[in-house]
Enzyme design. Structure first.
Site, PDB file in Angstrom:
ATOM      1  N   THR A  76      -8.029  -0.685   6.587  1.00  8.82           N
ATOM      2  CA  THR A  76      -8.605  -1.122   7.861  1.00  8.82           C
ATOM      3  C   THR A  76      -9.711  -0.174   8.306  1.00  8.82           C
ATOM      4  O   THR A  76     -10.812  -0.607   8.687  1.00  8.82           O
ATOM      5  CB  THR A  76      -7.509  -1.207   8.932  1.00  8.82           C
ATOM      6  OG1 THR A  76      -6.600  -2.255   8.586  1.00  8.82           O
ATOM      7  CG2 THR A  76      -8.092  -1.482  10.311  1.00  8.82           C
ATOM      8  N   ASN A 154      -5.343 -12.240   0.370  1.00  8.64           N
ATOM      9  CA  ASN A 154      -4.019 -11.628   0.425  1.00  8.64           C
ATOM     10  C   ASN A 154      -2.892 -12.637   0.538  1.00  8.64           C
ATOM     11  O   ASN A 154      -1.737 -12.306   0.259  1.00  8.64           O
ATOM     12  CB  ASN A 154      -3.950 -10.635   1.586  1.00  8.64           C
ATOM     13  CG  ASN A 154      -4.487 -11.196   2.882  1.00  8.64           C
ATOM     14  OD1 ASN A 154      -5.594 -11.717   2.937  1.00  8.64           O
ATOM     15  ND2 ASN A 154      -3.710 -11.092   3.946  1.00  8.64           N
ATOM     16  N   GLN A 182      -6.522  -6.214  -2.062  1.00 11.19           N
ATOM     17  CA  GLN A 182      -5.468  -6.979  -2.728  1.00 11.19           C
ATOM     18  C   GLN A 182      -5.699  -7.102  -4.231  1.00 11.19           C
ATOM     19  O   GLN A 182      -4.759  -7.341  -4.988  1.00 11.19           O
ATOM     20  CB  GLN A 182      -5.369  -8.371  -2.099  1.00 11.19           C
ATOM     21  CG  GLN A 182      -4.016  -9.029  -2.232  1.00 11.19           C
ATOM     22  CD  GLN A 182      -2.884  -8.200  -1.661  1.00 11.19           C
ATOM     23  OE1 GLN A 182      -2.027  -7.704  -2.396  1.00 11.19           O
ATOM     24  NE2 GLN A 182      -2.861  -8.020  -0.354  1.00 11.19           N
ATOM     25  N   CYS A 326      -0.167  -8.765   7.894  1.00 11.47           N
ATOM     26  CA  CYS A 326      -1.241  -8.341   8.799  1.00 11.47           C
ATOM     27  C   CYS A 326      -1.670  -9.429   9.762  1.00 11.47           C
ATOM     28  O   CYS A 326      -2.500  -9.184  10.636  1.00 11.47           O
ATOM     29  CB  CYS A 326      -2.445  -7.881   7.985  1.00 11.47           C
ATOM     30  SG  CYS A 326      -2.131  -6.377   7.044  1.00 11.47           S
TER      31      CYS A 326
END
Length: 379
Positions: A76, A154, A182, A326
């Site tokens: 992030t 993802n 990912q 997430c």
């Protein structure tokens, strides 16, 4: 994959367990390499040596140069550093283009990028979840600062056409960012082929520790630090480097590179499991006609309450998810499926199954048996 306590863990896209070899490196470096890598004396030099060795290991996995590796605390943070650097550093180029199915750490920057003066736009995907390249080409122009397209989704596992995106960006002089979190450790990264300016990987997705990630920055691409107060990471990220975490990530990168040849066998297991889900439960597999990660299945089980099913499977010793960890919880249709044009009636019926590099046919069979039992279906 089966955990030491006997549970079957099939949510490896959320996170992976720490590889024992990586854990040993982490423990050893925490105990022995306490020095500040910016210090000139023996302890500092030892820490610096370990940090730069780890930087080289990450560079080998990515395909970049060691001096293009910037350690961060998370994927992030790395995504924020890339996009904000791109948006701030291109006078006369205000537009930032994001694919419609980016990770929340990219899409969630929309308002912040606009506050910096950017005009943020979204490019659609088709019904398979693959970027609409014609739409992207039509959106490009001399005023585009940056394009962000992830390598692998993802939730669906769909792989995006990064080489074509990179070619468009180079044609128009736009910076190119890809979130490869990912993809790393499962498929080869596209640093040398797609030529992104920014590429992000995170250790915990490939059996490394949490709290450490990398932004690979191509030489010449701008970086405007979000953290000030020191010259660490060649002035690109202030803060004393977490040497034990970096060393552990470097080891995880080496193991990931060595283990790429294992994933075709996992893909065969995944395909067999999907066929079993189709025939036994009428499952719909999203993105099945697109190139995908070898371990990922996003499926809809018609008429099934997926949240209740996840709880029932958990009680039977199996861990799967209803989608990305997430994304916010709830029973609504995942954003990626909505952007793919999937009808709302699929909401609440979706499971994400993501296998690990150690998942076996026995684990797959045990999951199938637990699923039948949880659904009250005979053998």
């Amino acid at each position: 994959m089966r955990l030491p306590d006997g549970r079957i863990y099939l949510d490896c896209n959320a996170t992976t367990p720490l590889d024992p070899v990586v854990g040993q490196v982490l423990s050893r470096t925490q105990a022995s390499l306490f020095g500040n890598p910016s210090s000139p004396y023996t302890e500092g030099r030892a820490a610096r040596e370990a940090l730069e060795a780890a930087r080289g290991d990450v560079a080998s996995l990515v395909g970049c140069r060691p001096d293009e590796v910037v350690f961060t605390s998370s994927g992030t943070e790395a995504n924020h550093l890339a996009l904000r650097s791109a948006a701030r550093s291109r006078p006369g180029r205000r537009r930032v283009i994001l694919s419609a199915v980016e990770h929340p750490s990219v899409l969630g920057q929309w308002d912040a990028l606009e506050a910096l003066g950017a005009v943020v736009e979204e490019v659609p995907v088709d019904g398979r979840g693959v970027l609409d390249l014609e739409s992207l080409e039509g959106s490009m122009g001399a005023d585009v600062a940056c394009v962000s397209v992830m390598q692998a989704h993802n939730e669906t596992g769909v792989l995006q056409p990064l080489d074509s995106v990179g070619a468009l960006c180079r044609r128009w002089g736009a910076l190119f960012h890809t979130d490869a979190v990912q993809a790393a450790g499962k498929v080869p990264l596209r640093w040398a082929q797609a030529l992104p300016d920014y590429l992000v990987v995170a250790a915990h997705k490939f059996y490394g520790p949490k709290g450490i990630a990398v932004l690979a920055v191509r030489s010449g691409a701008p970086v405007e630090p979000m953290l000030a107060g020191g010259g660490q990471e060649r002035g690109r990220r202030a803060s004393t480097e977490a040497v034990p975490l970096a060393a552990a990530m470097g080891t995880a990168c080496r193991l990931a590179s060595e283990g790429l040849a294992r994933w075709p066998a996992v893909e065969r297991l995944r395909d067999s499991l999907e066929e079993r889900l189709r025939s036994a439960h009428g499952a719909r597999v999203f993105g099945e006609d697109a190139p995908r990660l070898p371990n990922t299945s996003l499926v809809s089980l018609p008429g099934v309450d997926a949240s209740a099913l996840v709880r029932a499977l958990d009680e039977k010793g199996v861990a799967v998810a209803t989608g990305s960890a997430c994304h916010s919880g709830g029973s609504g249709l995942p954003r990626v499926l909505a952007r793919m044009g999937i009808p709302e009636r699929c909401a609440g019926t979706v499971l994400r199954i993501s296998l690990g590099r150690g998942t076996t046919a026995g684990d797959s069979a045990a999951f199938a048996a637990a699923l039948r039992a949880a659904l009250g279906v005979g053998s």
